[in-house]
Design a protein around this motif. Structure first.
Motif, mmCIF file in Angstrom:
data_model
loop_
_atom_site.group_PDB
_atom_site.id
_atom_site.type_symbol
_atom_site.label_atom_id
_atom_site.label_comp_id
_atom_site.label_asym_id
_atom_site.label_seq_id
_atom_site.Cartn_x
_atom_site.Cartn_y
_atom_site.Cartn_z
ATOM 1 N N CYS A 1 7.669 36.111 -41.515
ATOM 2 C CA CYS A 1 6.570 36.922 -40.962
ATOM 3 C C CYS A 1 7.155 38.287 -40.631
ATOM 4 O O CYS A 1 7.282 38.658 -39.462
ATOM 5 C CB CYS A 1 5.967 36.276 -39.726
ATOM 6 N N CYS A 2 7.529 39.040 -41.640
ATOM 7 C CA CYS A 2 8.457 40.159 -41.442
ATOM 8 C C CYS A 2 7.826 41.388 -40.806
ATOM 9 O O CYS A 2 8.551 42.264 -40.324
ATOM 10 C CB CYS A 2 9.126 40.530 -42.758
ATOM 11 N N GLY A 3 6.498 41.511 -40.789
ATOM 12 C CA GLY A 3 5.893 42.675 -40.158
ATOM 13 C C GLY A 3 6.442 43.973 -40.722
ATOM 14 O O GLY A 3 6.507 44.157 -41.940
ATOM 15 N N ALA A 4 6.869 44.877 -39.844
ATOM 16 C CA ALA A 4 7.392 46.177 -40.271
ATOM 17 C C ALA A 4 8.848 46.118 -40.707
ATOM 18 O O ALA A 4 9.456 47.165 -40.964
ATOM 19 C CB ALA A 4 7.226 47.193 -39.151
ATOM 20 N N GLY A 5 9.435 44.921 -40.774
ATOM 21 C CA GLY A 5 10.782 44.756 -41.318
ATOM 22 C C GLY A 5 11.913 44.967 -40.350
ATOM 23 O O GLY A 5 13.083 44.994 -40.757
ATOM 24 N N THR A 6 11.623 45.073 -39.055
ATOM 25 C CA THR A 6 12.661 45.411 -38.083
ATOM 26 C C THR A 6 13.795 44.399 -38.057
ATOM 27 O O THR A 6 14.978 44.764 -38.045
ATOM 28 C CB THR A 6 12.046 45.540 -36.678
ATOM 29 N N VAL A 7 13.463 43.103 -38.041
ATOM 30 C CA VAL A 7 14.497 42.061 -37.973
ATOM 31 C C VAL A 7 15.405 42.135 -39.194
ATOM 32 O O VAL A 7 16.644 42.099 -39.075
ATOM 33 C CB VAL A 7 13.852 40.673 -37.869
ATOM 34 N N LEU A 8 14.826 42.215 -40.383
ATOM 35 C CA LEU A 8 15.633 42.233 -41.608
ATOM 36 C C LEU A 8 16.510 43.476 -41.672
ATOM 37 O O LEU A 8 17.667 43.402 -42.109
ATOM 38 C CB LEU A 8 14.723 42.160 -42.828
ATOM 39 N N ILE A 9 15.977 44.609 -41.261
ATOM 40 C CA ILE A 9 16.760 45.842 -41.314
ATOM 41 C C ILE A 9 17.912 45.794 -40.317
ATOM 42 O O ILE A 9 19.059 46.140 -40.655
ATOM 43 C CB ILE A 9 15.856 47.064 -41.066
ATOM 44 N N GLU A 10 17.644 45.331 -39.094
ATOM 45 C CA GLU A 10 18.721 45.207 -38.114
ATOM 46 C C GLU A 10 19.785 44.229 -38.594
ATOM 47 O O GLU A 10 20.987 44.457 -38.426
ATOM 48 C CB GLU A 10 18.155 44.756 -36.765
ATOM 49 N N ALA A 11 19.345 43.124 -39.206
ATOM 50 C CA ALA A 11 20.299 42.135 -39.710
ATOM 51 C C ALA A 11 21.143 42.712 -40.840
ATOM 52 O O ALA A 11 22.370 42.539 -40.880
ATOM 53 C CB ALA A 11 19.558 40.892 -40.186
ATOM 54 N N ALA A 12 20.508 43.404 -41.776
ATOM 55 C CA ALA A 12 21.228 43.944 -42.931
ATOM 56 C C ALA A 12 22.194 45.052 -42.526
ATOM 57 O O ALA A 12 23.283 45.184 -43.106
ATOM 58 C CB ALA A 12 20.228 44.449 -43.968
ATOM 59 N N LEU A 13 21.821 45.857 -41.529
ATOM 60 C CA LEU A 13 22.724 46.912 -41.069
ATOM 61 C C LEU A 13 23.947 46.328 -40.372
ATOM 62 O O LEU A 13 25.062 46.847 -40.515
ATOM 63 C CB LEU A 13 21.980 47.849 -40.117
ATOM 64 N N ALA A 14 23.752 45.241 -39.626
ATOM 65 C CA ALA A 14 24.855 44.641 -38.872
ATOM 66 C C ALA A 14 25.682 43.683 -39.712
ATOM 67 O O ALA A 14 26.862 43.456 -39.413
ATOM 68 C CB ALA A 14 24.311 43.904 -37.651
ATOM 69 N N HIS A 15 25.075 43.113 -40.759
ATOM 70 C CA HIS A 15 25.755 42.080 -41.555
ATOM 71 C C HIS A 15 25.621 42.370 -43.047
ATOM 72 O O HIS A 15 24.940 41.645 -43.786
ATOM 73 C CB HIS A 15 25.168 40.701 -41.231
ATOM 74 N N PRO A 16 26.291 43.417 -43.516
ATOM 75 C CA PRO A 16 26.211 43.737 -44.951
ATOM 76 C C PRO A 16 26.857 42.681 -45.835
ATOM 77 O O PRO A 16 26.641 42.668 -47.046
ATOM 78 C CB PRO A 16 26.957 45.075 -45.048
ATOM 79 N N GLU A 17 27.632 41.775 -45.231
ATOM 80 C CA GLU A 17 28.336 40.749 -46.013
ATOM 81 C C GLU A 17 27.425 39.606 -46.426
ATOM 82 O O GLU A 17 27.810 38.769 -47.258
ATOM 83 C CB GLU A 17 29.510 40.193 -45.200
#
Length: 363
Positions: free
Chosen positions: A217-233
């Motif tokens: 339920c990604c909405g504006a994508g905040t969770v995914l963006i924060e996760a991807a910025l912190a965990h590029p691996e």
């Protein structure tokens, strides 16, 4: 500026442990105090700009001065000007400019934002005016009164004063705007998540190398963006939402963050287009009707949500969710998703719950 410079990071109420853990993990310094919405730490490297990269912090400040809380009477407010007398505002501004780099300009004035716990016979503007005028006099610049003038000009130095019932703390903001105002987040939708909370959720999820991470339920994508910025691996980031407006907002924010590897698709969270046991981490703020109503299968068959989470998770997977009350945990347990961590937090004065769940038994 002394080599043992002190900082104060502010957070949403309840996220202080995650903020302290991030400070220690980043090796930014030693924690000296944890209080209401605040973590004080002494820097190991006083000019380390890493302090401005804290993801779970709402804001970060240089500690200017601390003193006794003046109590509840308005007649005691003038005593707070002693904090301005004890501080070294010019030295703090020099330190701020070194930390923030090109993002700051020579301050053309002073503005103060104040807050306090408990009932008082004075208001925040009384405190702001007392301390703001004292700081402006020391720096020989104008003071911007929020009481009569609203938001301050962008080239005014931002000071913060808190009264917690025991101490009065005066601080100088390091960055031109609060850390929680992420540059990537230009598009929002109802129920959009506070970025530092999203960052705290991704930390709790313990995302690792090669993991496939899902927000159904990604909405504006905040969770995914924060996760991807912190965990590029991590291996993959996938977001679904049934609302086309939300997906457009998520796509715009993803582009602003330069994170093309986040895959976004329209789908019903109650019937995800994913094979069984393929998701390592789920991080999500589901629609529970407080700000956003559930739609499609989630609205018709709420239990389908929990069964779907269980179905797509790997046997060693983890789900981290934000819930308005602990009540939904009963159907989660029925779906064999067992809570391993529950944490109460407050956003804008409203309690909510951060929940971590794991599959209960092998399939």
């Amino acid at each position: 500026m002394r080599d043992d410079a002190h900082f104060v990071a502010r957070s949403a109420r309840g996220l202080e442990p995650q903020l302290a853990a991030e400070i220690l993990q980043r090796e930014l310094g030693s924690i000296t105090a944890v209080g209401h919405r605040s973590v004080h730490f002494r820097a190991r490297r006083p000019y380390d700009a890493g302090v401005t990269g804290l993801r779970t912090a709402d804001d970060v400040f240089l500690l200017a001065a601390r003193g006794r809380d003046v109590g509840t009477r308005k007649s005691a407010v003038p005593a707070l000007t002693e904090l301005a007398s004890e501080a070294d505002p010019a030295g703090l501004l020099d330190h701020r400019d070194t930390l923030a780099g090109a993002g700051t300009v020579n301050p053309q004035g002073v503005e103060v934002s104040a807050s306090f716990l408990g009932r008082r016979s004075f208001n925040r503007y009384d405190v702001e005016d007392a301390v703001g005028n004292a700081l402006a006099a020391r720096l020989k610049v104008p003071y911007h009164a929020r009481r009569t003038k609203g938001a301050p000009p962008p080239d005014y130095a931002s000071w913060r004063l808190t009264l917690d019932g025991t101490e009065a703390t005066l601080m100088l903001r390091i960055t031109p705007r609060p850390l929680h105002r992420r540059p990537y987040k230009q598009a929002t939708v109802p129920g959009t998540l506070h970025p530092p909370l999203a960052a705290a959720m991704t930390r709790l999820a313990d995302i690792g190398r090669g993991h496939t991470v899902l927000d159904p339920c990604c909405g504006a994508g905040t969770v995914l963006i924060e996760a991807a910025l912190a965990h590029p691996e991590a291996g993959q980031y996938r977001g679904y939402d049934i609302d086309e407006t939300a997906l457009r907002a998520a796509s715009a924010n993803r582009t602003n963050a330069s994170l093309d590897r986040i895959r976004l698709e329209r789908a019903d969270a109650g019937r995800l287009p994913l094979p069984d046991g393929t998701i390592d981490r789920i991080v999500c703020n589901p629609p529970w009707g407080t700000q956003v109503e559930a739609r499609a299968r989630l609205a018709r068959t709420p239990m389908a949500w929990w069964r779907e989470l269980h179905r797509v998770l790997t046997p060693t997977g983890t789900a981290v969710l934000l819930l308005p009350t602990p009540t939904p945990l009963s159907p989660a347990i029925q779906a064999d998703l067992l809570p391993t961590h529950t944490q109460r937090i407050h956003l804008a004065g409203t309690p909510t719950y951060l929940i971590k769940l794991e599959p209960g038994k092998p399939r």
